[in-house]
Design a protein around this motif. Structure first.
Motif, mmCIF file in Angstrom:
data_model
loop_
_atom_site.group_PDB
_atom_site.id
_atom_site.type_symbol
_atom_site.label_atom_id
_atom_site.label_comp_id
_atom_site.label_asym_id
_atom_site.label_seq_id
_atom_site.Cartn_x
_atom_site.Cartn_y
_atom_site.Cartn_z
ATOM 1 N N ARG A 100 0.838 -1.207 0.000
ATOM 2 C CA ARG A 100 0.000 0.000 0.000
ATOM 3 C C ARG A 100 0.866 1.247 0.000
ATOM 4 N N GLY A 101 1.970 1.177 0.723
ATOM 5 C CA GLY A 101 2.856 2.332 0.827
ATOM 6 C C GLY A 101 3.608 2.667 -0.445
ATOM 7 N N MET A 102 3.699 1.722 -1.363
ATOM 8 C CA MET A 102 4.450 1.986 -2.598
ATOM 9 C C MET A 102 3.553 2.404 -3.762
ATOM 10 N N GLU A 103 2.247 2.508 -3.538
ATOM 11 C CA GLU A 103 1.327 2.792 -4.642
ATOM 12 C C GLU A 103 1.700 4.044 -5.426
ATOM 13 N N ALA A 104 1.847 5.156 -4.745
ATOM 14 C CA ALA A 104 2.121 6.417 -5.453
ATOM 15 C C ALA A 104 3.445 6.341 -6.204
ATOM 16 N N ALA A 105 4.475 5.821 -5.568
ATOM 17 C CA ALA A 105 5.792 5.733 -6.215
ATOM 18 C C ALA A 105 5.768 4.751 -7.388
ATOM 19 N N ALA A 106 5.031 3.654 -7.262
ATOM 20 C CA ALA A 106 4.948 2.667 -8.343
ATOM 21 C C ALA A 106 4.216 3.244 -9.554
ATOM 22 N N LYS A 107 3.125 3.939 -9.297
ATOM 23 C CA LYS A 107 2.390 4.559 -10.404
ATOM 24 C C LYS A 107 3.229 5.649 -11.057
ATOM 25 N N GLU A 108 3.971 6.374 -10.252
ATOM 26 C CA GLU A 108 4.868 7.399 -10.774
ATOM 27 C C GLU A 108 5.956 6.761 -11.651
ATOM 28 N N ALA A 109 6.469 5.609 -11.202
ATOM 29 C CA ALA A 109 7.489 4.894 -11.967
ATOM 30 C C ALA A 109 6.931 4.428 -13.310
ATOM 31 N N ALA A 110 5.695 3.939 -13.311
ATOM 32 C CA ALA A 110 5.070 3.486 -14.561
ATOM 33 C C ALA A 110 4.857 4.667 -15.508
ATOM 34 N N LEU A 111 4.428 5.792 -14.964
ATOM 35 C CA LEU A 111 4.254 6.989 -15.800
ATOM 36 C C LEU A 111 5.587 7.451 -16.374
ATOM 37 N N ALA A 112 6.635 7.420 -15.564
ATOM 38 C CA ALA A 112 7.963 7.827 -16.039
ATOM 39 C C ALA A 112 8.461 6.884 -17.129
ATOM 40 N N ALA A 113 8.212 5.581 -16.955
ATOM 41 C CA ALA A 113 8.617 4.602 -17.971
ATOM 42 C C ALA A 113 7.881 4.866 -19.279
ATOM 43 N N GLU A 114 6.584 5.123 -19.181
ATOM 44 C CA GLU A 114 5.800 5.412 -20.385
ATOM 45 C C GLU A 114 6.260 6.707 -21.041
ATOM 46 N N GLN A 115 6.490 7.723 -20.223
ATOM 47 C CA GLN A 115 6.921 9.011 -20.779
ATOM 48 C C GLN A 115 8.262 8.894 -21.487
ATOM 49 N N SER A 116 9.138 8.034 -20.964
ATOM 50 C CA SER A 116 10.434 7.869 -21.632
ATOM 51 C C SER A 116 10.259 7.235 -23.011
ATOM 52 N N LEU A 117 9.289 6.341 -23.152
ATOM 53 C CA LEU A 117 9.040 5.703 -24.443
ATOM 54 C C LEU A 117 8.318 6.634 -25.414
ATOM 55 N N LEU A 118 7.507 7.522 -24.887
ATOM 56 C CA LEU A 118 6.713 8.404 -25.744
ATOM 57 C C LEU A 118 7.294 9.818 -25.812
ATOM 58 N N SER A 119 8.532 9.931 -25.444
ATOM 59 C CA SER A 119 9.217 11.212 -25.494
ATOM 60 C C SER A 119 9.152 11.780 -26.906
ATOM 61 N N GLY A 120 8.807 13.046 -27.013
ATOM 62 C CA GLY A 120 8.719 13.687 -28.318
ATOM 63 C C GLY A 120 7.344 13.621 -28.953
#
Length: 147
Positions: A100-120
């Motif tokens: 439960r404590g890692m939810e925000a950080a995990a979702k943030e990590a997934a968003l960062a991973a997606e953003q790195s792939l969709l950069s530009g």
């Protein structure tokens, strides 16, 4: 007509999914979960206490894969199993405080991973890509090839 994988939307989608998994793995490892566990975590963050069968239905993965993933998550302290109060044959899966404590950080990590792939990508390009992907998934569901 020859099959050219670089002209195949489904092949490219598969490559994209693997790239996302690798990008998420680097971030997730620091947080204490694996990319294959992320879909289960998402479901349990939304509704804690689902049964394994409910998770299978929601995620459409193989029974053996689900059992192994849950066993690893239990070993790693992310979930606990409890007997279902109304069905002796099933167990409910609950998140631990650690998960439960890692939810925000995990979702943030997934968003960062997606953003790195969709950069530009411009916003409308990403939205259009998502719309096309949803259409393809709807076609798969109608034809019985659902995810």
């Amino acid at each position: 007509m020859a099959f050219d994988r670089m002209d195949s939307a489904t092949y490219l989608a598969s490559l994209l999914a693997r790239s996302f998994s690798r990008a998420l793995q680097q971030r997730a490892q620091k947080l204490g979960f694996a990319p294959g566990q992320f879909p289960i975590l998402l479901e349990l963050w939304a509704v804690d206490g689902l049964t394994q069968k409910q998770l299978l239905d929601r995620l459409d993965i193989e029974q053996a894969t689900m059992a192994n993933t849950l066993a690893r998550m239990e070993r790693d302290g992310l979930v606990i199993r409890r007997k279902h109060p109304n069905d002796r044959r099933s167990q409910q899966i609950f998140l631990t405080e650690q998960a439960r404590g890692m939810e925000a950080a995990a979702k943030e990590a997934a968003l960062a991973a997606e953003q790195s792939l969709l950069s530009g990508f411009r916003r409308f390009e990403k939205e259009l890509m998502l719309e096309y992907m949803r259409m393809a998934l709807a076609n798969a569901a109608r034809s019985g090839d659902a995810y």
